[in-house]
Design a protein around this motif. Structure first.
Motif, PDB file in Angstrom:
ATOM      1  N   VAL A 155      -2.629   7.630  -4.622  1.00 56.12           N
ATOM      2  CA  VAL A 155      -1.348   7.126  -5.131  1.00 56.12           C
ATOM      3  C   VAL A 155      -0.988   5.823  -4.416  1.00 56.12           C
TER       4      VAL A 155
ATOM      5  N   ARG B 263       8.980  -4.891  -5.675  1.00 58.74           N
ATOM      6  CA  ARG B 263       8.385  -3.595  -5.998  1.00 58.74           C
ATOM      7  C   ARG B 263       7.504  -3.743  -7.243  1.00 58.74           C
TER       8      ARG B 263
ATOM      9  N   TYR C  51      -0.600   2.120  -6.041  1.00 55.54           N
ATOM     10  CA  TYR C  51       0.668   1.403  -5.824  1.00 55.54           C
ATOM     11  C   TYR C  51       0.403  -0.009  -5.293  1.00 55.54           C
ATOM     12  N   LYS C  52      -0.515  -0.120  -4.317  1.00 54.92           N
ATOM     13  CA  LYS C  52      -0.849  -1.430  -3.756  1.00 54.92           C
ATOM     14  C   LYS C  52      -1.479  -2.342  -4.796  1.00 54.92           C
TER      15      LYS C  52
ATOM     16  N   ASP D  28       6.665   3.160 -10.109  1.00 56.92           N
ATOM     17  CA  ASP D  28       6.807   3.755  -8.776  1.00 56.92           C
ATOM     18  C   ASP D  28       5.810   4.903  -8.598  1.00 56.92           C
ATOM     19  N   GLY D  29       5.825   5.510  -7.413  1.00 56.48           N
ATOM     20  CA  GLY D  29       4.849   6.555  -7.090  1.00 56.48           C
ATOM     21  C   GLY D  29       4.916   7.744  -8.026  1.00 56.48           C
TER      22      GLY D  29
ATOM     23  N   LEU E 186       1.234  -3.606  -6.979  1.00 55.23           N
ATOM     24  CA  LEU E 186       2.051  -4.564  -6.221  1.00 55.23           C
ATOM     25  C   LEU E 186       1.362  -5.920  -6.150  1.00 55.23           C
TER      26      LEU E 186
ATOM     27  N   ILE F 220       3.257   6.855 -11.287  1.00 56.54           N
ATOM     28  CA  ILE F 220       1.801   6.769 -11.113  1.00 56.54           C
ATOM     29  C   ILE F 220       1.169   8.159 -11.135  1.00 56.54           C
TER      30      ILE F 220
END
Length: 490
Positions: free
Chosen positions: A451, A431, A455-456, A435-436, A459, A439
């Motif tokens: 979002v 992860r 996140y990507k 986290d979302g 990551l 963000i």
């Protein structure tokens, strides 16, 4: 004296002269107190084989109480847990960085079984020769008197050792009647030492095999375990089965010697099982590997994986032979037998589970299993997976090289898929540092596509650089956001 015996004497001399000084000191202590002391049994035999031992067995003319008093003076610790059998133990801690010296000293004795008892009746003796006469085999009935290192061999054990023969010091019928467990030891020593059982001794074992039932399951199991953990268990198992001992200890094993039908449509399951055991042992690993040598669970599973075949055998129309669901039946039989032999619960559970799973791979076919089916295979095997890999590969004993290679290649493919799935699942479990919810709070944006893109990005950074930490992750997030969403020109 034959040259082979002379060579053994020289080897033993080199080993015994390096005997721990503390052990020689013990001999001086006993003699000064008016008692005899001699190194006996396995340590003497092993000395002739060029093997030294830090655990030493002695026989003495002293009583257990006298022995205990002397060992209290000699050792740093002593114990009397075997006192009722005449045995007192002691430990001398190492003074020079070498191994501690551990000794067991037993009063001269002879053991007998009451016909209706599972425990030996101990009778103390008064001579070394008498004590040696009550030992299991001549190769274990040699002694070295201390402290002068005088070799004592009243039953010519040295010649038997040179010839690699197991023979009893007294008439085998009398020896095995006194202690039936000695018959199991014959099979065990055949495995450990590679020795042959002398003809008369072998005949007596066959004639008296049923007397092994008088011995407790725990003692029998201990001998069977030592046999299976030996370097070459096949030779010991051959003695075990051919003598008839297995009929009373592990009857499912000789039951595998199914008669071959007239069309020779199926294998000799007993010989197949021995071969599977040999092949599984070859795949055991070093001490740091996944299945360290020697592995009792793997060896039991390899030997017993097909014991469900005899009760499930069916002759089909057209001359075929089937063993439907023999793995399920076999797992139940294994559990029942291992419990009867007083194996610990985890061993029973693990061996029976391997037997139950040993055919699962054959449903893999041409690699048509889905990823979920591969995961189930791994999940069902659990911590036994590495053993299952080896058992499955060892179970291929066909002489058809093309078929054997096809099976090996197919299993290699399955193993590769397992590794690939594990790697992917480890990757999937990674992860980003934020986290979302974090963000959205940092960027002050609602749930939505942006979002997910943020996140990507985090990551990808996590995959490339490892953990970033909260502060750097926030900085990277704001940098990315500014790049992709620059402020409007005033």
């Amino acid at each position: 004296m034959p040259a082979s015996s002379i060579e053994l004497l020289h080897r033993a001399l080199n080993t015994l002269t390096s005997l721990a000084p503390a052990a020689l000191e013990l001999g001086t202590l006993f003699v000064a107190a008016g008692h005899e002391l001699a190194l006996v049994g396995g340590p003497v035999r092993d000395a002739f084989l060029g093997l030294a031992s830090s655990d030493l067995d002695f026989a003495t003319s002293a009583t257990p109480d006298q022995t205990q008093a002397l060992l209290a003076k000699w050792g740093d610790a002593h114990w009397d847990i075997g006192k009722e059998f005449g045995t007192i133990g002691a430990r001398r801690f190492a003074r020079d960085g070498s191994d501690d010296v551990v000794v067991e000293v037993t009063t001269y004795r002879s053991d007998k079984y009451d016909p209706d008892s599972r425990k030996p009746v101990v009778a103390f003796g008064d001579t070394l020769d008498g004590d040696l006469s009550r030992r299991d085999f001549t190769v274990n009935a040699m002694a070295v008197r201390l402290p002068d290192l005088t070799f004592v061999d009243p039953f010519d054990g040295l010649s038997d050792l040179a010839a690699k023969v197991l023979r009893t010091p007294i008439a085998p019928e009398r020896s095995f009647d006194d202690d039936p467990l000695r018959m199991m030891r014959a099979a065990r020593f055949a495995a450990q030492l590679g020795f042959t059982v002398e003809e008369g001794t072998a005949a007596a074992i066959t004639a008296m095999a049923e007397r092994i039932a008088i011995v407790s399951a725990e003692r029998v199991q201990a001998e069977l375990t030592k046999l299976l953990l030996a370097e070459a268990p096949r030779k010991g198992l051959t003695v075990f089965v051919d003598s008839g001992l297995a009929d009373h200890v592990l009857p499912e094993l000789p039951a595998l010697r199914l008669e071959i039908d007239e069309h020779h449509r199926h294998k000799d399951v007993y010989e197949h099982s021995l071969t599977v055991l040999d092949q599984a042992m070859e795949m055991e690993t070093g001490p740091d590997g996944p299945v360290p040598y020697p592995d009792l669970v793997l060896r039991l599973a390899a030997l017993l994986h097909d014991i469900g075949k005899p009760p499930t055998r069916r002759f089909e129309a057209g001359g075929g032979v089937s063993f439907h669901h023999h793995e399920v039946v076999g797992a139940k039989l294994v559990a029942k037998r291992l419990r009867a032999l007083r194996y610990e619960k985890q061993i029973v559970k693990d061996v029976s589970r391997l037997v139950e799973l040993h055919l699962r791979f054959h449903g893999y076919g041409d690699g048509a299993w889905t990823d979920s089916a591969v995961r189930r295979y791994v999940t069902d095997a659990g911590p036994l997976l590495e053993r299952l890999h080896r058992l499955t590969r060892a179970d291929c004993t066909t002489r058809n090289r093309r078929k054997a290679q096809r099976l090996a290649d197919s299993y290699s493919e399955l193993e590769a898929r397992i590794v690939a799935l594990r790697m992917q699942e480890e990757i999937d479990a990674i992860r980003p540092d934020l986290d979302g919810t974090q963000i959205m709070a940092l960027l002050n944006i609602p749930p939505g596509r942006e979002v997910g893109l943020a996140y990507k990005h985090l990551l990808a950074l996590r995959m490339e650089h490892g953990p970033l930490g909260k502060d750097r992750a926030e900085q990277e997030l704001h940098t990315w956001w500014a790049t992709h969403h620059p402020p409007a020109n005033p």
